[in-house]
Scaffold this motif. Sequence first.
Motif, short mmCIF file in Angstrom:
data_model
loop_
_atom_site.label_atom_id
_atom_site.label_comp_id
_atom_site.label_asym_id
_atom_site.label_seq_id
_atom_site.Cartn_x
_atom_site.Cartn_y
_atom_site.Cartn_z
N UNK A 18 0.85 -1.34 0.04
CA UNK A 18 0.03 0.10 0.00
C UNK A 18 1.00 1.19 -0.15
N UNK A 19 0.53 2.37 -0.43
CA UNK A 19 1.17 3.57 -0.54
C UNK A 19 2.34 3.44 -1.26
N UNK A 20 3.52 3.79 -0.59
CA UNK A 20 4.77 3.57 -1.66
C UNK A 20 5.00 1.95 -1.71
N UNK A 21 4.45 1.17 -1.10
CA UNK A 21 4.83 -0.26 -1.57
C UNK A 21 3.82 -0.60 -2.55
N UNK A 22 2.56 -0.14 -2.50
CA UNK A 22 1.75 -0.36 -3.73
C UNK A 22 2.32 0.12 -5.15
N UNK A 23 2.82 1.20 -5.02
CA UNK A 23 3.58 1.76 -6.13
C UNK A 23 4.63 0.88 -6.57
N UNK A 24 5.68 0.31 -5.52
CA UNK A 24 6.87 -0.49 -5.82
C UNK A 24 6.22 -1.86 -6.55
N UNK A 25 5.15 -2.32 -5.80
CA UNK A 25 4.70 -3.54 -6.54
C UNK A 25 4.17 -3.43 -7.86
N UNK A 26 3.52 -2.32 -8.03
CA UNK A 26 3.04 -2.11 -9.72
C UNK A 26 4.39 -1.85 -10.53
N UNK A 27 5.26 -1.20 -10.08
CA UNK A 27 6.59 -1.09 -10.91
C UNK A 27 7.31 -2.20 -11.19
N UNK A 28 7.59 -3.28 -9.99
CA UNK A 28 8.35 -4.49 -10.21
C UNK A 28 7.50 -5.33 -11.40
N UNK A 29 6.15 -5.44 -11.07
CA UNK A 29 5.32 -6.00 -12.06
C UNK A 29 5.28 -5.79 -13.33
N UNK A 30 5.40 -4.37 -13.65
CA UNK A 30 5.50 -3.90 -15.01
C UNK A 30 6.87 -4.20 -15.75
N UNK A 31 8.04 -3.87 -14.91
CA UNK A 31 9.34 -4.23 -15.36
C UNK A 31 9.83 -5.48 -15.28
N UNK A 32 9.70 -6.10 -14.47
CA UNK A 32 10.21 -7.59 -14.09
C UNK A 32 9.14 -8.54 -14.18
N UNK A 33 8.26 -8.63 -14.90
CA UNK A 33 6.78 -9.54 -14.85
C UNK A 33 7.27 -11.18 -14.64
N UNK A 34 8.59 -11.35 -15.15
CA UNK A 34 8.73 -12.70 -14.84
C UNK A 34 9.20 -13.01 -13.34
N UNK A 35 9.47 -12.05 -12.42
CA UNK A 35 9.73 -12.24 -11.06
C UNK A 35 8.60 -12.11 -10.20
N UNK A 36 7.29 -11.89 -10.77
CA UNK A 36 6.27 -11.68 -10.04
C UNK A 36 5.04 -12.65 -10.25
N UNK A 37 4.53 -13.46 -9.26
CA UNK A 37 3.60 -14.13 -9.48
C UNK A 37 2.20 -13.58 -9.70
#
Length: 351
Positions: free
Chosen positions: A156-175
């Motif tokens: 949530x908050x900064x953490x939600x933004x981080x989750x979004x970025x990681x999913x967008x840029x490194x989708x193979x690392x994110x289930x």
Amino acid sequence: MIGKDCPNIFGRRRFLEVAVGALATTQLVPDQPANAGLVLDRPIEVAQSEVPGSATSLKQIDAGVLGVGYVEAGPIDGPTVILLHGWPYDIHSFGEVTPRLASAGFHVIVPYARGYGSTRFLSKETPRTGQPSALAVDMIALMDALKIKQATVAGFDWGARTADIVAALWPDRVKGIVSVSGYLIGSQEAGKMPLPPKAELQWWYQYYFATERGREGYFRYRREFAELIWKLASPKWEFSDAMFARSAAAFDNPDHVDIVIHNYRWRLGLAQGDPSLDELEAKLTAAPEIAVPTITLEGDGNGAPHPDPAGYAKKFSGKYLHRLVKGGIGHNLPQEAPAAFAQAVIDVSKS
């Protein structure tokens, strides 16, 4: 070093006090593709109940440019979930979510972000940048250090933004991801667009931080500042003094003020970013879609600035669902409604 305990920092204190938590009964609607528009799950009604606390210790590991402080729970061979906090909060936001997920068989990692708690920079020379891409790189570095190939990421908050970025840029690392307030990827370019006055008013602290008076004010009164934000962002949440004090201790990190101030100044284009992140920032400027399975959450009592779910639904091109959590739930959703947050993690992990 993996698994090294830090008793002087965390000691025998509970991860979070035995507190009044939230239990939710969830019924899913059939999944639909995100490009069909906003896919609404039925609202989750929150009821009050006692939830056991979680006693654990803090660990440290060198990861990228940081020595990261984190809590680990659940079976080591279970599917990994990484829980990411925001500002001005800390890992205690997940104090009731963590044991729920661990009991469900998940390997849970809850790290302090740069500038919080026991997380420290390994070198005095590393730029104290708070730009969003830096926090995303931190998470990938932590996964590498812990030898985690793929994880569900929730925040949530900064953490939600981080989750979004990681999913967008490194989708193979994110289930899959759970993102409170949805699609939060931004850029300096997007930050140039002025908002209507009523919307700008909600960002008062961003403009305060743009001044040296604001920086000095936050340095002197960071706890008072954080408590005010907690009350404004979650107007119906009755947190205790002890609960706030536990989280506020994380703001005593020597880099905390630098990270927070840089984050908000960078967003307004008033501070330079780390040149090594320019390539990532260029990709984020395009507002990339997120293809991994996603559940977005919103509390019906969120007093912090947050986008309309209908406005970001099409940014999630994979399996997608949005849930409204009712009961006066504010910005710190995992701490205010831990059952609803944990259930979203469990559900998205099955996608």
